[in-house]
Design a protein around this motif. Structure first.
Motif, mmCIF file in Angstrom:
data_model
loop_
_atom_site.group_PDB
_atom_site.id
_atom_site.type_symbol
_atom_site.label_atom_id
_atom_site.label_comp_id
_atom_site.label_asym_id
_atom_site.label_seq_id
_atom_site.Cartn_x
_atom_site.Cartn_y
_atom_site.Cartn_z
ATOM 1 N N VAL A 54 0.840 -1.197 0.000
ATOM 2 C CA VAL A 54 0.000 0.000 0.000
ATOM 3 C C VAL A 54 0.878 1.250 0.000
ATOM 4 O O VAL A 54 0.595 2.225 -0.714
ATOM 5 C CB VAL A 54 -0.972 -0.008 1.199
ATOM 6 C CG1 VAL A 54 -1.689 1.324 1.347
ATOM 7 C CG2 VAL A 54 -1.985 -1.134 1.049
ATOM 8 N N ALA A 55 1.951 1.228 0.778
ATOM 9 C CA ALA A 55 2.881 2.365 0.793
ATOM 10 C C ALA A 55 3.505 2.566 -0.589
ATOM 11 O O ALA A 55 3.702 3.707 -1.031
ATOM 12 C CB ALA A 55 3.969 2.147 1.841
ATOM 13 N N PHE A 56 3.804 1.473 -1.279
ATOM 14 C CA PHE A 56 4.324 1.585 -2.631
ATOM 15 C C PHE A 56 3.286 2.217 -3.556
ATOM 16 O O PHE A 56 3.623 3.051 -4.401
ATOM 17 C CB PHE A 56 4.738 0.211 -3.169
ATOM 18 C CG PHE A 56 5.216 0.250 -4.580
ATOM 19 C CD1 PHE A 56 6.478 0.721 -4.884
ATOM 20 C CD2 PHE A 56 4.401 -0.175 -5.619
ATOM 21 C CE1 PHE A 56 6.916 0.780 -6.192
ATOM 22 C CE2 PHE A 56 4.828 -0.123 -6.920
ATOM 23 C CZ PHE A 56 6.090 0.353 -7.216
ATOM 24 N N GLY A 57 2.022 1.835 -3.410
ATOM 25 C CA GLY A 57 0.959 2.447 -4.209
ATOM 26 C C GLY A 57 0.851 3.939 -3.965
ATOM 27 O O GLY A 57 0.697 4.727 -4.903
ATOM 28 N N VAL A 58 0.962 4.360 -2.717
ATOM 29 C CA VAL A 58 0.921 5.786 -2.384
ATOM 30 C C VAL A 58 2.150 6.496 -2.957
ATOM 31 O O VAL A 58 2.060 7.630 -3.449
ATOM 32 C CB VAL A 58 0.808 5.972 -0.855
ATOM 33 C CG1 VAL A 58 0.967 7.431 -0.465
ATOM 34 C CG2 VAL A 58 -0.529 5.439 -0.359
ATOM 35 N N LEU A 59 3.300 5.823 -2.920
ATOM 36 C CA LEU A 59 4.515 6.399 -3.504
ATOM 37 C C LEU A 59 4.358 6.604 -5.008
ATOM 38 O O LEU A 59 4.791 7.626 -5.546
ATOM 39 C CB LEU A 59 5.720 5.510 -3.217
ATOM 40 C CG LEU A 59 7.047 5.969 -3.808
ATOM 41 C CD1 LEU A 59 7.495 7.273 -3.156
ATOM 42 C CD2 LEU A 59 8.098 4.898 -3.638
ATOM 43 N N THR A 60 3.724 5.662 -5.686
ATOM 44 C CA THR A 60 3.504 5.839 -7.123
ATOM 45 C C THR A 60 2.560 7.008 -7.388
ATOM 46 O O THR A 60 2.736 7.730 -8.377
ATOM 47 C CB THR A 60 2.949 4.571 -7.783
ATOM 48 O OG1 THR A 60 1.721 4.206 -7.168
ATOM 49 C CG2 THR A 60 3.940 3.424 -7.710
ATOM 50 N N LEU A 61 1.568 7.199 -6.522
ATOM 51 C CA LEU A 61 0.697 8.370 -6.667
ATOM 52 C C LEU A 61 1.489 9.662 -6.505
ATOM 53 O O LEU A 61 1.296 10.620 -7.262
ATOM 54 C CB LEU A 61 -0.429 8.335 -5.634
ATOM 55 C CG LEU A 61 -1.590 7.410 -5.923
ATOM 56 C CD1 LEU A 61 -2.538 7.392 -4.730
ATOM 57 C CD2 LEU A 61 -2.317 7.829 -7.173
ATOM 58 N N ALA A 62 2.379 9.697 -5.522
ATOM 59 C CA ALA A 62 3.200 10.892 -5.306
ATOM 60 C C ALA A 62 4.123 11.142 -6.493
ATOM 61 O O ALA A 62 4.308 12.293 -6.916
ATOM 62 C CB ALA A 62 4.006 10.741 -4.021
ATOM 63 N N ALA A 63 4.693 10.071 -7.043
ATOM 64 C CA ALA A 63 5.575 10.229 -8.210
ATOM 65 C C ALA A 63 4.781 10.718 -9.419
ATOM 66 O O ALA A 63 5.257 11.571 -10.187
ATOM 67 C CB ALA A 63 6.266 8.905 -8.524
ATOM 68 N N LEU A 84 -9.698 10.744 -10.979
ATOM 69 C CA LEU A 84 -8.761 10.851 -9.870
ATOM 70 C C LEU A 84 -9.083 9.805 -8.805
ATOM 71 O O LEU A 84 -8.177 9.158 -8.261
ATOM 72 C CB LEU A 84 -8.805 12.252 -9.262
ATOM 73 C CG LEU A 84 -7.892 12.502 -8.063
ATOM 74 C CD1 LEU A 84 -6.430 12.389 -8.496
ATOM 75 C CD2 LEU A 84 -8.179 13.856 -7.461
ATOM 76 N N GLY A 85 -10.347 9.610 -8.529
ATOM 77 C CA GLY A 85 -10.764 8.579 -7.569
ATOM 78 C C GLY A 85 -10.389 7.182 -8.030
ATOM 79 O O GLY A 85 -9.954 6.348 -7.231
ATOM 80 N N VAL A 86 -10.535 6.936 -9.317
ATOM 81 C CA VAL A 86 -10.149 5.635 -9.862
ATOM 82 C C VAL A 86 -8.640 5.435 -9.741
ATOM 83 O O VAL A 86 -8.173 4.345 -9.379
ATOM 84 C CB VAL A 86 -10.621 5.493 -11.332
ATOM 85 C CG1 VAL A 86 -10.024 4.259 -11.983
ATOM 86 C CG2 VAL A 86 -12.136 5.451 -11.399
ATOM 87 N N ALA A 87 -7.881 6.476 -10.019
ATOM 88 C CA ALA A 87 -6.426 6.377 -9.931
ATOM 89 C C ALA A 87 -5.973 6.119 -8.497
ATOM 90 O O ALA A 87 -5.105 5.264 -8.256
ATOM 91 C CB ALA A 87 -5.780 7.656 -10.463
ATOM 92 N N VAL A 88 -6.556 6.826 -7.549
ATOM 93 C CA VAL A 88 -6.193 6.619 -6.145
ATOM 94 C C VAL A 88 -6.610 5.226 -5.692
ATOM 95 O O VAL A 88 -5.840 4.510 -5.044
ATOM 96 C CB VAL A 88 -6.834 7.713 -5.251
ATOM 97 C CG1 VAL A 88 -6.675 7.380 -3.777
ATOM 98 C CG2 VAL A 88 -6.224 9.060 -5.562
ATOM 99 N N GLY A 89 -7.819 4.817 -6.054
ATOM 100 C CA GLY A 89 -8.289 3.476 -5.682
ATOM 101 C C GLY A 89 -7.443 2.379 -6.299
ATOM 102 O O GLY A 89 -7.101 1.396 -5.640
ATOM 103 N N ALA A 90 -7.078 2.548 -7.567
ATOM 104 C CA ALA A 90 -6.256 1.534 -8.232
ATOM 105 C C ALA A 90 -4.876 1.440 -7.594
ATOM 106 O O ALA A 90 -4.325 0.340 -7.442
ATOM 107 C CB ALA A 90 -6.130 1.856 -9.719
#
Length: 106
Positions: A54-63, A84-90
């Protein structure tokens, strides 16, 4: 092997997995799941693996946000609420699914 040495090897493996995973995630959305799985594998337990995914997913969002900001498109991306919601959820769900690989491997 000492506990400190084992910890150091896990950190190095995780850092290398983050680099490889970000490369995979930049090419295809399944790279997000594969990257999360790579990040989860060096963790000690499967809950830590899922958290790392999950932290990796959040890191990809930040990148992605940083990349969009540099290109001048962050305001436009943030204005599109449903995509944006789909991107965050994915990113979060894909990271969690990839992180479950730690539980499968054992």
């Amino acid at each position: 092997m000492t506990s400190g040495g084992d910890r150091r090897i896990r950190w190095i493996a995780t850092a290398l997995a983050v680099i490889a995973g970000l490369g995979l995630a930049s090419v295809h959305w399944l790279g997000l799941v594969a990257g999360a799985a790579l990040v989860a594998l060096p963790q000690r337990t499967w809950p830590r693996g899922v958290a790392a995914g999950v932290a990796f997913g959040v890191l990809t969002l930040a990148a992605t946000a940083a990349s969009l900001s540099l290109a001048g498109g962050l305001d436009t991306a943030l204005a599109m609420t449903q995509p944006l919601g789909v991107a965050v959820g994915a990113a979060v769900v894909g990271g969690a699914v990839g992180g479950l690989a730690r539980g499968v491997v054992g």
